[in-house]
Each structure stands twice: as structure tokens, then as C-alpha cells.
Design a protein around this motif. Structure first.
Motif, short mmCIF file in Angstrom:
data_model
loop_
_atom_site.label_atom_id
_atom_site.label_comp_id
_atom_site.label_asym_id
_atom_site.label_seq_id
_atom_site.Cartn_x
_atom_site.Cartn_y
_atom_site.Cartn_z
N GLU A 101 85.82 43.64 1.48
CA GLU A 101 85.29 42.72 0.47
C GLU A 101 84.12 41.89 1.02
OE1 GLU A 101 88.21 42.25 1.90
OE2 GLU A 101 88.34 40.15 2.54
N TYR A 103 81.64 42.94 2.70
CA TYR A 103 80.36 43.65 2.66
C TYR A 103 79.71 43.55 1.29
CZ TYR A 103 82.82 45.22 6.74
OH TYR A 103 83.55 45.22 7.89
N PHE A 104 80.36 42.83 0.38
CA PHE A 104 79.71 42.45 -0.87
C PHE A 104 78.45 41.64 -0.56
CE2 PHE A 104 79.21 39.72 -4.60
CZ PHE A 104 79.32 40.64 -5.62
N ARG A 106 75.47 41.65 1.39
CA ARG A 106 74.80 42.75 2.07
C ARG A 106 74.26 42.34 3.44
NH1 ARG A 106 76.00 47.44 1.33
NH2 ARG A 106 73.92 48.25 1.72
N PRO A 270 84.95 59.63 -6.42
CA PRO A 270 86.04 59.38 -7.36
C PRO A 270 86.59 60.65 -7.99
CG PRO A 270 84.16 57.97 -7.85
CD PRO A 270 83.74 58.90 -6.77
N GLU A 271 85.69 61.60 -8.29
CA GLU A 271 86.17 62.84 -8.92
C GLU A 271 87.06 63.61 -7.95
OE1 GLU A 271 82.40 64.46 -10.15
OE2 GLU A 271 82.96 64.18 -12.23
N LEU A 274 90.40 61.86 -7.64
CA LEU A 274 91.27 62.12 -8.78
C LEU A 274 91.84 63.54 -8.71
CD1 LEU A 274 89.44 60.43 -11.77
CD2 LEU A 274 91.48 59.67 -10.58
N VAL B 22 79.36 58.37 -10.32
CA VAL B 22 80.47 58.62 -11.23
C VAL B 22 81.36 57.38 -11.25
CG1 VAL B 22 82.55 60.01 -11.57
CG2 VAL B 22 80.43 61.11 -10.90
N VAL B 24 85.00 55.62 -12.36
CA VAL B 24 86.38 55.90 -12.74
C VAL B 24 86.74 54.97 -13.89
CG1 VAL B 24 88.78 55.87 -11.97
CG2 VAL B 24 86.98 56.56 -10.40
N VAL B 27 93.07 55.48 -15.55
CA VAL B 27 93.84 56.04 -14.44
C VAL B 27 93.28 57.37 -13.96
CG1 VAL B 27 96.14 56.82 -13.76
CG2 VAL B 27 95.90 54.89 -15.31
N ASN B 28 92.90 58.22 -14.89
CA ASN B 28 92.56 59.57 -14.47
C ASN B 28 91.32 60.13 -15.15
OD1 ASN B 28 93.56 59.79 -16.97
ND2 ASN B 28 95.04 61.40 -16.54
N THR B 30 87.00 60.12 -15.32
CA THR B 30 85.73 59.71 -14.74
C THR B 30 84.62 60.09 -15.70
OG1 THR B 30 85.41 61.84 -13.65
CG2 THR B 30 86.53 60.14 -12.37
N GLY B 66 72.95 47.15 -4.30
CA GLY B 66 73.49 47.61 -3.02
C GLY B 66 74.95 47.32 -2.82
N VAL B 67 75.60 46.65 -3.76
CA VAL B 67 77.02 46.35 -3.56
C VAL B 67 77.91 47.55 -3.85
CG1 VAL B 67 76.77 43.88 -4.00
CG2 VAL B 67 77.43 45.38 -5.87
N PRO B 69 77.97 51.83 -3.51
CA PRO B 69 77.22 52.96 -2.95
C PRO B 69 76.95 54.02 -4.01
CG PRO B 69 79.52 53.10 -2.33
CD PRO B 69 79.39 51.86 -3.15
N ASP B 71 76.74 57.94 -5.27
CA ASP B 71 77.45 59.18 -4.93
C ASP B 71 76.48 60.19 -4.33
OD1 ASP B 71 79.76 58.10 -5.85
OD2 ASP B 71 79.69 59.06 -7.81
N PRO B 84 75.02 41.17 -7.74
CA PRO B 84 74.91 40.93 -9.18
C PRO B 84 75.39 39.52 -9.55
CG PRO B 84 75.84 43.08 -8.78
CD PRO B 84 75.79 42.39 -7.46
N THR B 87 79.00 37.65 -10.47
CA THR B 87 80.18 38.29 -9.88
C THR B 87 80.26 37.84 -8.42
OG1 THR B 87 78.99 40.21 -9.05
CG2 THR B 87 79.82 40.34 -11.30
N ASN B 88 81.42 38.00 -7.83
CA ASN B 88 81.51 37.79 -6.38
C ASN B 88 82.84 38.34 -5.87
OD1 ASN B 88 81.58 36.86 -3.71
ND2 ASN B 88 80.12 35.25 -4.26
N ASP B 89 82.78 39.53 -5.32
CA ASP B 89 84.00 40.16 -4.81
C ASP B 89 84.37 39.66 -3.42
OD1 ASP B 89 83.92 41.57 -7.10
OD2 ASP B 89 83.40 43.51 -6.22
#
Lengths: 280, 307
Positions: A101, A103-104, A106, A270-271, A274, B22, B24, B27-28, B30, B66-67, B69, B71, B84, B87-89
Motif C-alpha cells: 500500500e 507504493y501508492f 510513487r 487478472p484474467e 481468474l 484488464v 476485474v 468475483v469472476n 473481467t 502510475g498507481v 500497473p 498489463d 489520483p 483517493t489514497n490507498d
């Protein structure tokens, strides 16, 4: 790109120090917030572990005569640096995912968080060692360490070996997860019994000594005890061997990290994730 | 495809090349947020990203900042890029708001300006002192949003990215809203701005002069933000209509009505999807037959092209 003038390099260095200190402080605050006893608990947990080992050792093998060093300090000089080394290395191995978290922001790189974690662990275990030194000083009513400078340097050296080993294992473990698993097992199990924590190198028969002295932590621990009392017998222990290990492990760790940093940021598609989940 | 002519004499500050991502969902499932997208953003530009699906636009802005990555593909950033805004993770719920804000300041403040930045954060967030030092996880949602926004505004970046501005109406005349607006305008003055327009169309139209319309992960238009908005609205309406027809066909097959159009009279269907609810509708209702179907969207309401 800014020119790399001395002023620029100094500014970057100061920024690095500030960021690593901030990460270390945050880690300490987070541990205090998560634990039952707050900040005291951060120090109590490793202290309780070390005290248990101390009590077991004294109960099983007696306190000894303490010819060279007070037995409590002698044991503390083994347990504290070893647990610091193992914790720093193991935290480094799993540290990137644990701190993902962060690395949010940068500006923070994985190396910063790993250095911050190592710093906070070195501070915690350094404080514990200080507690033992102060305790023994009060008990014997004299300052027990002859060469304080060497104690500090060797202690920092052990922390750096842990950091270097952890950093190398982190990157190798990302490519081959089994490596991380084996090294973690090795750090906790094998090294615990071959780092001169429970015994002095002088009591190991000559034929078996090389089986112990490959281990740089054994050298570090015995060097610490020699710094407490220069008369302490430590045959085969070499400061040169220890410092070569410090430089080599740190150098190799930083080199491997520098060439694989992006690998640590990589995430599973993600694909594919899954699809794997469906298969499972 | 119409496009604004980019300045020829400038190097792009954000250069996205052949990028794909991509996302998600649930649950399943994308779906592609964007596919093989190449985008150049030049210094001083103000770009709004409109997506039929809010997740597409948010994901693109997160990747540009850049927060998140990519694909595949690559991103070159020619300067410092904010996370962004809104927000703040990196905030930890276990730590107090003050400690979280201080950590951000220690990472991003200029030397010697940590205390001043912390003061600015407290002023913008307007958090009561008693709450400020309590664990962030225990705060009410509104105060959390305030602190996230204030921390985003406290530091200067070459590129400011905006995800979701909760807790601030940029057109409000309340003194705190005005103070935040002043600070925000100071932060973007002469700098680059990238805004996720979904859920904040008014903000995007007020501040951006270039727009990007994303439909099913592809850029369908690049240019006037108002045209982007119209395009995206049209597409959203079309997709909603398609979804409604699909659901009605399914209802018809379930209840045995031969003519699917007979069940097509419920104009309310799907209107409760929220302002950017083009991704999923898990609860739908057939007014014509009085049948309540729960979860109809989960089996057959995938956004076209997102399968």
C-alpha cells in the motif's frame, strides 16, 4: 534530467534519509497501534522471547562462572543480534507485498520500505541490547563493555548482513518461490544452532570448528563478545571474514535489486488469475 | 477520428504506448478498461477521460498516474505525477489521520516545509482536533474524504490527476469550498491536469479543454469534452436499451410470453443504476408482468464487448 551536482546529490541523499526515517517511524507506530500494549508491546514481544531462551539456557546448563563476561550479557550478545539478523532478513523477504500500500506514493520504492523496516528492527533490538547492558551495569556496578565502538559497528554490521541476505532472497524468491521458503527455514532453524548463541566457539573441538565458522553471524556474535572483554577466547574468529560478508551480501543484494526492481512491482494478470482460480 | 492538434515543439509529459489493462469486476468477470491505447499528454494540457463504464475511465487515470500497473504497453512520465486526487490507498486505518497526513508530508514536502504543509492539510480538511488524532479507520466517511482530498492538495506535482472528488463541490460558495478551489487552481496553474469525468462531468467540463471518450476499451473520440460527454451518454443509453431488451427476452422466456416486445413497456428498468452504473445491474424488475427478478443481470447483462 537535473545535473548531478554535489548539491543535487546531497539533496537526494537527505531526501532518502527522510523517507527511510518516515517509513521506519510509520512501521513503529503501526506495530504499536496493532499490538495490545502499544509502544511498550513492540519492545516487550522480542524481550519476552529472548528472556525465555535466557531462562531455558540458565536452567538447563547453569549460569556458568562468568569468567570473562556476565552470563546474562554473554547470552544477550548472542540472542539479540541473531534475532535482529533473522527478523531483518525474513521481513525483507516478505516486506514488499506486506507494504504494497505504501507504493501508492510513487516516490517510495520497495528499497525504501525495506530499509525503513530494517532500521526500525535495528532500533528495537538495539534498545533491547542497551537494556541488558544497563541491567548488567547496575548489577555489577561497573560498565561491562570495554570497546563500545566495536560493539556498535559489529551490531550494525550484523543488521546489514541480514538486510543484504533478505534483499537477495527477496528478488531470487520472486523468480523461484522455493528459494525464499528454503532460506526462511534456514534462517530460523539452521542458523539458530550454528551462530554461537548457546555456546562459545572456544568449546567447539578443532575438527568441528570449520562447520561453525562458515557462518558470518557466528563471527559477528563472537566479535561482539570480544568487544565486551578482549580477553574472551574466540579461536578462528575473523573480523575481516565478517566485514567481507557484510560488504558482499549488501553489494550482491543491491546489485540484484537494482536490476530487478520492476519485477517486485509486477502483478498477476487478472484474467490469468481468474483462470487459475477456475482451474482450482 | 477527429483530434486536437498536439503542440509540435513539446515533449509529451505523459506518453502511453500501446497500453492495455484488464479490470476485474465482481468475483469472476473481467473486461478491458482500455486496449492498445496510445496517448500523449503535453505539458499544460487539461484532459478529461469519459468512459461508458466508470471503471474504464478510473483505471486509465490510475494507470496514467502510475498507481496501477499496465498489463501491457509502456508509460513514460516526464515529470512528477500526483496520485489520483481524492483517493489514497496508502492511508492506514490503524493510524490516526494526523500520522497518515504526516507520513505523506514527510515523503512529498519540500525540505523544511513539512509543518507548513501539515497546517495546510488541517486547514483544508477542517477536521476537528479530537477526531484528527483518532485511528483513521474509525472516522466517518465524509471526514475521510476530506482528509484524502486535503492531502492530495497539499503538494505540488507537474501532472495532477483527479479520480473522484468526494466532499467538495467545486461550484459551491462555502468558504471551505472556496479555499479548496483556490488551492486546487493554484496546484493546476500552468501544469497538466487529467480528470476522470465519470460522476463529475461538470467538474471535467469546467476545467478541461480536451476530452477522450472510451467505449468498450477503445477511444472513439478525442477532442471537445462536451462532444465526448454526449457520445458517452448516447452509447450508455444504447447499451442500457440493449440490456433492457436482453433482460426482457429472458423474462419472456421464463414467464412464457411469446412477444418479447410486450414486456418492453417498463421505462423505469435500469434507471436506478446510478449515475455511472453502466457496468452491471444485479436487480431488475419486470413491470409488465409484475415479476421481480433478482440477479437477472448477473447471468446475461454483460456490457457488450466485455465478455
Amino acid at each position: 534530467m537535473p545535473r548531478r551536482t554535489p548539491r543535487f546529490v546531497l539533496a537526494q541523499l537527505l531526501l532518502q534519509v527522510r523517507v527511510v526515517s518516515a517509513v521506519a517511524r510509520r512501521e513503529l507506530q503501526l506495530r504499536a497501534a496493532k499490538g495490545l500494549f502499544g509502544l511498550v508491546g513492540v519492545f516487550l514481544e522480542p524481550l519476552a522471547l529472548i528472556a525465555t531462551f535466557l531462562a531455558l539456557r540458565i536452567f538447563l546448563r547453569g549460569a556458568g562462572d562468568g569468567t570473562y563476561i556476565n552470563i546474562a550479557l554473554w547470552l544477550a550478545m548472542g540472542f539479540v543480534p541473531f534475532f535482529m539478523f533473522a527478523d531483518i532478513a525474513i521481513k525483507a523477504i516478505g516486506g514488499v507485498e506486506k507494504n504494497s500500500e505504501l507504493y501508492f506514493y510513487r516516490r517510495l520504492r520497495p528499497l525504501d520500505s525495506l530499509m525503513g523496516n530494517a532500521l526500525v528492527l535495528a532500533q528495537i533490538f538495539g534498545f533491547l541490547l542497551l537494556l541488558f547492558v544497563v541491567g548488567v551495569s547496575a548489577w555489577e556496578w561497573r560498565f561491562p563493555i570495554v570497546d563500545l565502538g566495536s560493539v556498535i559497528f559489529v551490531f550494525v554490521g550484523i543488521a546489514l548482513v541480514g538486510f543484504g541476505v533478505g534483499l537477495t532472497t527477496l528478488v531470487l524468491g520472486k523468480r523461484l518461490p522455493v528459494v525464499a521458503w528454503v532460506i526462511q527455514l534456514f534462517l530460523r532453524r539452521i542458523l539458530l544452532w550454528t551462530s554461537c548463541i548457546f555456546f562459545s566457539i572456544s568449546i567447539v573441538p578443532d575438527v568441528f570448528r570449520p562447520w561453525i565458522l562458515w557462518n558470518p553471524i557466528a563471527h559477528g556474535v563472537e566479535l561482539l563478545r570480544m568487544a565486551v572483554n578482549p580477553a574472551y577466547p574466540a579461536p578462528g574468529v575473523s573480523a575481516t571474514y565478517f566485514w567481507v560478508w557484510v560488504i558482499a551480501s549488501l553489494g550482491v543484494g543491491l546489485f540484484i535489486y537494482g536490476n530487478n526492481e520492476e519485477l517486485l512491482f509486477s502483478v498477476e494478470n487478472p484474467e490469468a488469475a481468474l483462470a487459475d482460480g477456475d482451474d482450482g | 477520428m477527429p483530434s486536437l492538434s498536439p503542440p509540435q515543439d513539446l515533449e509529451p509529459i505523459l506518453d502511453l504506448r500501446d497500453a492495455s489493462k484488464v479490470v476485474v469486476e465482481g468475483v469472476n468477470r473481467t473486461f478491458p478498461a482500455f486496449r492498445n491505447l496510445s496517448l500523449k499528454v503535453y505539458p499544460g494540457e487539461r484532459l478529461a477521460v469519459f468512459g461508458v463504464n466508470g471503471a474504464e475511465a478510473r483505471s486509465l487515470v490510475a494507470c496514467l498516474s502510475g498507481v496501477e500497473p499496465l498489463d501491457s504497453g509502456s508509460l513514460d512520465q516526464g515529470g512528477s505525477v500526483s496520485w489520483p486526487m481524492g483517493t489514497n490507498d496508502a492511508f492506514s486505518g490503524k493510524l490516526s489521520g494526523y500520522v497518515n497526513a504526516r507520513f505523506a508530508a514527510e515523503v512529498y514536502s519540500q525540505p523544511g516545509e513539512i509543518e507548513a504543509d501539515l497546517q495546510l492539510i488541517q486547514e483544508l480538511a477542517d477536521i476537528p482536533e479530537t477526531v484528527y488524532h483518532k485511528p483513521f479507520g474509525d472516522w466517518p466517511a465524509a471526514l475521510k474524504d476530506s482528509l484524502r482530498l486535503a492531502v492530495s492538495l497539499a503538494f505540488a506535482f507537474d501532472v495532477v490527476t483527479v479520480a473522484r472528488l468526494a466532499g467538495w463541490d467545486h461550484r459551491a460558495i462555502h468558504p471551505r469550498a472556496v479555499r479548496i478551489r483556490e488551492c486546487f487552481e493554484q496546484r493546476i496553474d500552468g501544469r497538466t491536469l487529467v480528470v476522470c469525468a465519470n460522476g463529475q462531468n461538470g467538474f471535467a467540463l469546467d476545467y478541461c479543454e480536451r476530452g477522450l471518450a472510451l467505449v468498450d476499451g477503445l477511444v472513439v473520440y478525442e477532442g471537445d469534452p462536451e462532444i465526448c460527454l454526449e457520445l458517452v451518454k448516447e452509447e450508455a443509453k444504447r447499451q442500457k436499451q440493449q440490456r433492457r431488451q436482453r433482460i426482457n427476452r429472458r423474462i419472456s422466456s421464463l414467464v412464457g410470453v411469446d412477444d418479447p416486445d410486450a414486456a418492453d413497456g417498463d421505462d423505469e428498468l435500469g434507471d436506478d443504476l446510478g449515475d455511472e452504473g453502466f457496468a452491471d445491474d444485479s436487480t431488475s424488475r419486470s413491470g409488465g408482468n409484475g415479476v421481480l427478478i433478482v440477479g437477472a443481470g448477473s447471468s446475461g447483462s454483460q456490457v457488450p464487448g466485455h465478455a
